[in-house]
Design an enzyme around this catalytic site. Structure first.
Site, mmCIF file in Angstrom:
data_model
loop_
_atom_site.group_PDB
_atom_site.id
_atom_site.type_symbol
_atom_site.label_atom_id
_atom_site.label_comp_id
_atom_site.label_asym_id
_atom_site.label_seq_id
_atom_site.Cartn_x
_atom_site.Cartn_y
_atom_site.Cartn_z
ATOM 1 N N GLU A 496 0.828 -1.215 0.000
ATOM 2 C CA GLU A 496 0.000 0.000 0.000
ATOM 3 C C GLU A 496 0.859 1.261 0.000
ATOM 4 O O GLU A 496 0.494 2.273 -0.611
ATOM 5 C CB GLU A 496 -0.949 -0.003 1.205
ATOM 6 C CG GLU A 496 -1.962 -1.155 1.210
ATOM 7 C CD GLU A 496 -2.824 -1.205 -0.038
ATOM 8 O OE1 GLU A 496 -3.054 -0.151 -0.664
ATOM 9 O OE2 GLU A 496 -3.270 -2.309 -0.411
ATOM 10 N N HIS A 499 1.656 2.287 -3.478
ATOM 11 C CA HIS A 499 0.628 3.130 -4.099
ATOM 12 C C HIS A 499 0.784 4.584 -3.644
ATOM 13 O O HIS A 499 0.659 5.522 -4.445
ATOM 14 C CB HIS A 499 -0.765 2.633 -3.723
ATOM 15 C CG HIS A 499 -1.166 1.353 -4.383
ATOM 16 N ND1 HIS A 499 -1.076 1.168 -5.739
ATOM 17 C CD2 HIS A 499 -1.680 0.195 -3.866
ATOM 18 C CE1 HIS A 499 -1.519 -0.053 -6.036
ATOM 19 N NE2 HIS A 499 -1.873 -0.651 -4.928
ATOM 20 N N HIS A 502 3.632 6.251 -5.347
ATOM 21 C CA HIS A 502 3.233 6.502 -6.733
ATOM 22 C C HIS A 502 2.455 7.823 -6.805
ATOM 23 O O HIS A 502 2.699 8.660 -7.690
ATOM 24 C CB HIS A 502 2.370 5.335 -7.220
ATOM 25 C CG HIS A 502 2.053 5.345 -8.677
ATOM 26 N ND1 HIS A 502 1.338 4.339 -9.272
ATOM 27 C CD2 HIS A 502 2.339 6.227 -9.662
ATOM 28 C CE1 HIS A 502 1.205 4.605 -10.558
ATOM 29 N NE2 HIS A 502 1.795 5.742 -10.829
#
Length: 628
Positions: A496, A499, A502
C-alpha cells in the site's frame, strides 16, 4: 473527466512521471519548493504508541475533514458539491469562449480537478467514516457529482471546444507532449461516453451511466455485509470463533487462517452463501454495462473498459490468461498435491482438498519446512519499526523522508488516524498521507489506497499537493505493547505504501494524469515492486528489530522468511487467473450463456482446479476489476 480515487478503478489512463523525468524535476524548476515544518516528528514513534488524545480545547477552530473548512459537519458536503458545480458551470462557459490553445487544456484540467476534489474525497468518506450522517452525505455528493460528470461528458458545446484544438494540426504540433496527451485523454472520455450520438441517445447514455454508478455502489456496499445463520445449525463448539447475536451466529469473513477445518468450512459456506439481492444487482449491473457499451459503439463492455489500457483489448487479456494458466498448470498441480498431503497428514479422515484449505495449509507447510511461525516474527515487526524501515528505504532510493504531523481539530475521522508529511531532500514537501491503519467496528476489511486530491501545477506557480489515504486493518497498540505485524501484514503495508509513493512522485502539470491516475493495468506495478523489497533479506534486516530488546532479526530467520514466500505461489497465482478470467467473461458477450453462478462454477473448474462448492459465490472475497 472524473477520476475515481479508489484503487482498482483508478480513473485516467496516462502513465505517471517519476522523479528525474519531465513531470518532476523539470516541473520542480517552475514551482516554489515547500519548506520544512517545526511541527513534524519522527515517524516510527508515532505508530508505536497509543494516541493520548488532545488537550481540552473549547475554543479551537474546527478545520473540517482533510482541512476542508466546509466538512466540519455532514451538511458541508452539500455546500462543497454546490460550490464545485457552480465553479464547473463557470469553467464550462470560459472554455467554450476561449480561443483554442494550451489554455483550453488547462481549463479542462481545472474543471476535472474541481469535481474530483469533492467526488474523490466523498468516495472515501462514504465507506470509511464511522458516523452514518457523514457516510450518507458523502454518498449523496458522489451521486450528484457523478451525474454532473456524465452530463459534461456528453456536452456537445464542451466537446467542440476541445475538438477545435485537436483538429488544428498547427496548434496540436505547438503543444508540448504532456499537454497534447492530456487533451487526447479528455477527447477519449468524450468518445467512450457517446458524444457522437444524437441527442436522444446521448441522454440515454447519461441515464445508463448514472444507473451503473448507483448499481456499482450498491453491489460494492453489499460485499461488506456479514451473513448470519441460526445457532442451532452449527456445532456448538465452533460458536466461539464467530460473533453470536441472540439466536444467530454472525460470519463476517472467511477465517482462512483458522486451524479448525470445520470453522473454515462453515465460514466459507456461510459468508459466500448467495444473496438474492446481490445476485440481482450484479446481473442488472452487467446488463446495463453491456447496453452502454453497445450504445456507444463497442461490442462488449470489456472492449470499452480496456481501450486505453496497456492490454488494449479483451482478446489480448484472455490470450495472456490462457497462456499463463497453461504455464502454471504443472506447478499448480504440484502445489495442490503438496497442500493435500499436509491436510491428509493432519486430518486423514477428511483429506479432500477444498477451496477453504490452501491458505491455512500453505501456512502450515511454511512453518514446518522453514520453521516460519508468525508468533516468532511478530515481535520483530512492530508497526513503528516497519514504518522506519520504509522511511529508510525511501530515503536511500528516492531522497524522501516521512514525518508525522499532528492533525488539526476535525481534520481526521477517527482518533487513531496518523498524518504523514512526505518531504523530498531538494524539492521540499511533496504531499500528505493519512494512515487509517487500525481496526474499528464497521470498517471495510480490505486494504486500500484512496486518492483524496491529485497534484497539479496551479496558475500562480504553486503546486497543488497530493493527498491520499491508506486504509489497513491492524490491531491497536496498547499502553505496553505496540502493534505487531505478521509477515503477511508487513508485506501488505509495503504494497500500500507503494501506491502512496506513486501518488506522491507522479508529479505532473495536470491532475488528470497525476500519480495513480494511470492505465489500470499499470496501477499495481509500483506497489508490487514494493513487495519485492519486503521479501529481500537485505532490506528486512535493516529494520526488523525486537520491540523489547532491540535485537535484529537473525539472518537465518530473514532468509527462511523470504524463501518461504515461494510455497504455494503457483496455486495463489492460479486463483488470480480464475478471478481475472471470470471478470472478462462477465463483461464479455451478452446475453450471458448461463447464470452468473453457473458461469462462476464453469470458470472455476477450467481455471482453478479445486471443486466449486454448491451455493457459494466468490463475489464476497474478490472485487471484479471492472466493477469499480
Amino acid at each position: 473527466m472524473l477520476c475515481a480515487g479508489r484503487l482498482g478503478g483508478l480513473g485516467s489512463r496516462a502513465a505517471p512521471l517519476w522523479p528525474g523525468r519531465a513531470g518532476s524535476r523539470g516541473l520542480g524548476a517552475r514551482i516554489r519548493a515547500r519548506g520544512v515544518s517545526t511541527s513534524w516528528f519522527p515517524v516510527g514513534a508515532a505508530f508505536n504508541v497509543k494516541p493520548q488524545g488532545r488537550r481540552l480545547d473549547l475554543f479551537g477552530e474546527r478545520r473540517g475533514l482533510f482541512g476542508v473548512p466546509e466538512l466540519s459537519a455532514p451538511e458541508g458536503f452539500r455546500v462543497a458539491q454546490e460550490n464545485a458545480l457552480r465553479k464547473a458551470d463557470l469553467l464550462v462557459e470560459r472554455v467554450c469562449s476561449v480561443a483554442p490553445g494550451p489554455q483550453t487544456v488547462l481549463i479542462f484540467d481545472e474543471l476535472s480537478d474541481s469535481l474530483c476534489r469533492v467526488a474523490d474525497l466523498a468516495d472515501f468518506v462514504k465507506i470509511a467514516h464511522p458516523e452514518p450522517a457523514f457516510r450518507e452525505a458523502a454518498e449523496e455528493a458522489c451521486t450528484s457529482i457523478g451525474t454532473a460528470v456524465e452530463k459534461l461528458n456528453t456536452n456537445v458545446e464542451l466537446y467542440r471546444s476541445l475538438q477545435k484544438l485537436l483538429a488544428d494540426k498547427k496548434l496540436v504540433d505547438s503543444l508540448d507532449p504532456e499537454t497534447r496527451r492530456v487533451a487526447e485523454l479528455f477527447m477519449f472520455d468524450f468518445e467512450i461516453s457517446g458524444i457522437h450520438l444524437d441527442k436522444e441517445k446521448r441522454k440515454r447514455a447519461v441515464d445508463l451511466n448514472v444507473k451503473i454508478l448507483d448499481l456499482s455502489n450498491t453491489f460494492l456496499t453489499g460485499t461488506n455485509f456479514p451473513n448470519k445463520i441460526e445457532k442451532h445449525l452449527l456445532p456448538e463448539h465452533i460458536h466461539q470463533n464467530f460473533v453470536v447475536a441472540g439466536n444467530h451466529v454472525i460470519v463476517d469473513g472467511l477465517h482462512a487462517e483458522s486451524p479448525d477445518d470445520l470453522v473454515r468450512e462453515a465460514a466459507y459456506k456461510i459468508f459466500l452463501y448467495p444473496n438474492a439481492g446481490q445476485l440481482r444487482c450484479l446481473e442488472e449491473l452487467l446488463s446495463n454495462r453491456d447496453l452502454l457499451a453497445k450504445l456507444v459503439g463497442y461490442s462488449t463492455y470489456s472492449h470499452r473498459a480496456l481501450q486505453g489500457t496497456i492490454a488494449q483489448s479483451p482478446e489480448t487479456v484472455m490470450q495472456f490468461l490462457e497462456k499463463l494458466s497453461e504455464k502454471l498448470s504443472e506447478r499448480t498441480i504440484r502445489d495442490f498435491e503438496m497442500i493435500r498431503g499436509m491436510k491428509m497428514k493432519l486430518n486423514p479422515q477428511n483429506s479432500e482438498l477444498m477451496p477453504w484449505d490452501p491458505p491455512y495449509y500453505s501456512g502450515v507447510i511454511r512453518a514446518e519446512r522453514y520453521n516460519i511461525e508468525p508468533s516468532l516474527y511478530c515481535p520483530f515487526f512492530s508497526l513503528g519499526a516497519c514504518m522506519e524501515g520504509l522511511n529508510t528505504l525511501f530515503g536511500r532510493l528516492l531522497g524522501i523522508t516521512l514525518y508525522a504531523e499532528q492533525p488539526a481539530k476535525g481534520e481526521v475521522w477517527c482518533e487513531g488516524v496518523r498524518k504523514l508529511a512526505v518531504v523530498h531532500e531538494s524539492e521540499g514537501l511533496l504531499g500528505y498521507i493519512y494512515c487509517d491503519f487500525f481496526q474499528r467496528a464497521g470498517k471495510p476489511h480490505q486494504d486500500c489506497h484512496f486518492t483524496i486530491r491529485g497534484g497539479r501545477l496551479k496558475e500562480d506557480g504553486d503546486y497543488q499537493l497530493p493527498v491520499v489515504v491508506l486504509m489497513l486493518n491492524l490491531p491497536h497498540p496498547s499502553r505496553n505493547l505496540p502493534t505487531l505485524l505478521t509477515p503477511g501484514m508487513m508485506e501488505n503495508l509495503f504494497h500500500e505504501m507503494g501506491h502512496a509513493m506513486h501518488s506522491m512522485l507522479g508529479r505532473t502539470r495536470y491532475q488528470h494524469v497525476t500519480g495513480t491516475r494511470c492505465p489500470t493495468d499499470f496501477a499495481e506495478v509500483p506497489s508490487i515492486l514494493m513487495e519485492y523489497f519486503a521479501n529481500d533479506h537485505r532490506v528486512v534486516s535493516q529494520f526488523a528489530r525486537h520491540y523489547q530488546t532491540g535485537q535484529s532479526l537473525p539472518k537465518n530467520m530473514v532468509s527462511r522468511l523470504c524463501e518461504s514466500k515461494k510455497v504455494g505461489a503457483a496455486a495463489d497465482m492460479q486463483l488470480q487467473v480464475f478471478y481475472a478470467a471470470l471478470d472478462q467473461i462477465y463483461h464479455g458477450k451478452h446475453p450471458l450463456t448461463a447464470s452468473t453462478t453457473d458461469i462462476l462454477r464453469e470458470t472455476q473448474e477450467k481455471f482453478y482446479g479445486l471443486p466449486y462448492v454448491p451455493n457459494t459465490v466468490c463475489f464476497r472475497n474478490v472485487l471484479l476489476l471492472m466493477t469499480l
